[in-house]
Enzyme design. Structure first.
Site, mmCIF file in Angstrom:
data_model
loop_
_atom_site.group_PDB
_atom_site.id
_atom_site.type_symbol
_atom_site.label_atom_id
_atom_site.label_comp_id
_atom_site.label_asym_id
_atom_site.label_seq_id
_atom_site.Cartn_x
_atom_site.Cartn_y
_atom_site.Cartn_z
ATOM 1 N N ASP A 203 0.969 -1.080 0.261
ATOM 2 C CA ASP A 203 -0.413 0.108 0.156
ATOM 3 C C ASP A 203 0.567 1.361 -0.128
ATOM 4 O O ASP A 203 1.828 0.815 0.989
ATOM 5 C CB ASP A 203 -1.009 -0.311 0.986
ATOM 6 C CG ASP A 203 -0.916 -1.034 1.546
ATOM 7 O OD1 ASP A 203 -1.413 -1.637 0.827
ATOM 8 O OD2 ASP A 203 -2.046 -1.092 2.689
ATOM 9 N N GLU B 240 -10.279 -2.618 4.656
ATOM 10 C CA GLU B 240 -9.447 -1.747 4.328
ATOM 11 C C GLU B 240 -8.604 -0.414 3.889
ATOM 12 O O GLU B 240 -9.603 -0.558 3.137
ATOM 13 C CB GLU B 240 -7.884 -2.768 3.881
ATOM 14 C CG GLU B 240 -7.943 -3.996 4.400
ATOM 15 C CD GLU B 240 -6.649 -5.075 3.805
ATOM 16 O OE1 GLU B 240 -6.463 -6.110 4.621
ATOM 17 O OE2 GLU B 240 -6.771 -4.992 2.314
#
Ligand code: FRU
Length: 618
Positions: A159, A329
């Site tokens: 990420d 998420e």
């Protein structure tokens, strides 16, 4: 001598032959400078006598991690999990040892694999190439290292984190494993850019500590010093992932290079898994708002705080809306203008894994209103909260936006991969890339709904070289319109065109190379869809979920479709209809695509066809 060989070790995949060539002298050096005492079949102690900033660890990816405890004066300072080589060396990674007093330093290594194999750790291949080095060459010349997308210089990345703009610099932190190209040792790597295209690498900004490893989070500029760390400090919240997931506050007063850890951490502890905090200020002088993923509950939690330390839970959004599978998420919450009006709306971005439209991970979003405490989603005519997808490829995940971007911009970047196969993609010394940066707004579609428009960030046009193809107008029929693609820099390019189909017949765009590999894109005006088929695109067999066809809805005006297609060494991003749809897919052709063929059963008009070779970025 040893040092020179270590440099060579970083030259892509030549690693094994170089190791063989340099083996003897490295071995000699390691005997003198690095002492390894084997104390049990699965354990050893490493002591360092010689000089050198780094201890170079030989890695073999197909094994379990060894656990390396860095002990100084009897205190454990660091834990590194690394796949130390057992049979052969894939690549080496540097462990910085110069920051410790080496007289007092011992590395306690425990391997799992040796014990289960019934062999001794002493037989492992790594010891022969364990050596000290002052420097190493980070030039990674791997074939699929992207040329104009951000990638880590080496190691694993997932990420994007802590995206923030300050004083003319875009900061990109990211989920990082500096000790191998698989997910592990989560830390924040740091890169920065003045133009969103050329990135400087700054190494590791946040390392694991006693509260746990460093999971995702974000940063913002605290202009009035509300958190007590001074005006204009960069403040950040991230998830400390230990036995449980808790939220930790950090700040930087040197422009994002180094961070201090707030001594009162953690600032939020919940009884269940909760992660990926994302903060912003609600209006000037207003409270801080934090949106947090409650993954297993498939919801987001919204907190507020005056000072980033004391947080009050105000509301939640989720538990119902959205795609039916997966966990939630990396949320984000921001305001956006609606194109062609004075209206502004709020958007919750929510990344979901698995359950994306083509399998695995993807980014969904919801449009609605936010009053500083509660997000209220818009509903469709039937009273339902529609699920919307940000990107119609397989490789856009964990998308979040930059805080404090200039000129009211809302610029986002995603992780260009998919949890289904991210660890299996055919790269070695690095794994993971970011999507191109995109600037967002909202548009109203014919169905009355508001959708995200993702335009390639304007900075990208600076990469363009003089066009190699430029046709005002051309025709693509059964025979096909042949468009040569640039050959320089592995063919990296941008292809722009407008398609006017004949009689609503489909138009097919095929990217191909001399090895017979093809990526096939089809615009079907009747269905109002654009698809990309990568089943024959090159290397696809490394994971069963990689071969795929992805499909986007188009909102084309009277059948006309404009496209901007960006091709890098291992990716294709298609922006359609001025960003009304975007599709991001990885591809691994064994040689660059060298031509594009456009065909249609009835002669379609192809207007403003331009091929720009792109310059590689830094
Ligand atoms: C999303 C994610 C986050 C987490 C991070 C760990 O890809 O699972 O929820 O913080 O990756 O690397």
């Amino acid at each position: 001598m040893g040092m020179r060989y270590m440099r060579n070790l970083f030259r892509g995949l030549t690693v094994v032959s170089v190791c063989v060539a340099g083996g003897e002298s490295l071995h000699a050096q390691s005997e003198k400078d690095v002492r390894v005492d084997f104390i049990a079949p699965d354990r050893c102690l490493i002591r360092i006598n010689g000089d050198g900033r780094y201890l170079m660890l030989p890695i073999e990816e197909c094994h379990d991690d060894a656990r390396i405890e860095v002990i100084v004066n009897g205190r454990r300072e660091q834990i590194v999990n690394a796949r130390l080589a057992i049979n052969r060396v894939d690549y080496v990674v540097p462990l910085e040892v110069s920051r410790y007093d080496r007289e007092a330093l011992v590395l306690a290594v425990e391997t799992r694999q040796s014990r289960s194999d019934g062999r001794s750790i002493e037989d492992d291949a790594c010891w022969e190439l364990l050596a000290l080095a002052d420097d190493f060459d980070e030039t990674n010349t791997e074939k699929y290292r992207l040329a104009f997308h951000h990638t880590p210089p080496r190691g694993w990345m997932n990420d994007p984190n802590g995206l923030v703009y300050k004083d003319g610099i875009w900061h990109l932190y990211y989920q990082y494993n500096p000790y191998g190209s698989q997910w592990q040792n989560m830390s924040w790597g740091h890169s920065s850019s003045t133009d969103l295209v050329n990135w400087k690498h700054h190494g590791v900004a946040l390392e694991p500590n006693a509260l746990g490893t460093v999971f995702s989070g974000n940063c913002a500029v605290d202009t009035d010093g509300s958190a007590g760390f001074g005006r204009d400090a960069i403040v950040g919240l991230y998830t400390s992932a230990g036995a449980t997931q808790q939220q930790s506050l950090v700040w930087s007063t040197d422009g994002g290079d180094t961070f201090s850890f707030y001594p009162g951490n953690p600032v939020i502890t919940l009884p269940t898994e909760a992660r990926d905090p994302n903060i912003f200020r609600y209006g000037p002088g207003g409270d801080w708002v934090l949106i947090l993923a409650h993954p297993l509950e498939r919801e987001t939690l919204i907190f507020t705080s005056p000072d980033l330390r004391e947080w009050t839970l105000r509301s939640s959004f989720g538990r119902g809306p959205g795609a039916p599978e997966g966990i939630w998420e990396c949320p984000d919450l921001f305001r956006l203008p609606v194109d062609g009006s004075d209206e502004e709306k709020w958007v919750v971005l929510c990344n979901l894994n698995p359950g994306g439209p083509f399998g695995g991970s993807a980014t969904q979003y919801f449009v609605g209103d936010f009053d500083g405490r509660t997000f209220t989603p818009d509903r469709d005519e039937d009273g339902n909260v529609p699920t919307k997808w940000m990107d119609f490829g397989k490789d856009n995940y964990a998308t979040v936006s930059f805080s404090d971007a200039p000129d009211g911009r809302r610029t986002v970047i995603g992780w260009m991969s998919n949890w289904e196969y991210a660890s299996a993609v055919p790269t070695m010394q690095f794994r993971g890339a970011n999507t191109l940066p995109r600037d967002l707004s909202l548009f109203r579609a014919p169905d009355g709904q508001l959708y995200l428009r993702s335009k390639p960030s304007p900075e990208l046009t600076a990469l363009r070289g003089a066009p190699t193809v430029s046709h005002k107008t051309a025709t693509a029929g059964r025979k096909g319109l042949n468009v040569p693609l640039p050959t320089a820099n592995d063919g990296i390019c941008e292809i722009d065109l407008t398609i006017d189909p004949a009689d609503n017949e489909p138009v097919t765009l095929t990217l191909a190379n001399g090895a017979g590999e093809k990526t096939v894109m089809t615009y079907d005006p009747r269905e109002a869809t654009f698809s990309l088929d990568r089943t024959g695109s090159g290397l696809t067999g490394f994971h069963r979920d990689f071969p795929a066809t992805t499909v986007a809805p188009t909102f084309s005006d009277g059948g006309r479709l404009t496209l901007r297609i960006f091709i890098d060494r291992a990716s294709i991003e298609v922006f359609g209809d001025g960003g009304r749809f975007v599709m991001t897919n990885l591809v691994f052709p064994t040689e660059p695509y060298d031509h594009l063929t456009i065909t249609s059963p009835r002669p379609a008009r192809i207007n403003a066809l331009t091929v720009y070779p792109l310059h590689p970025a830094n």
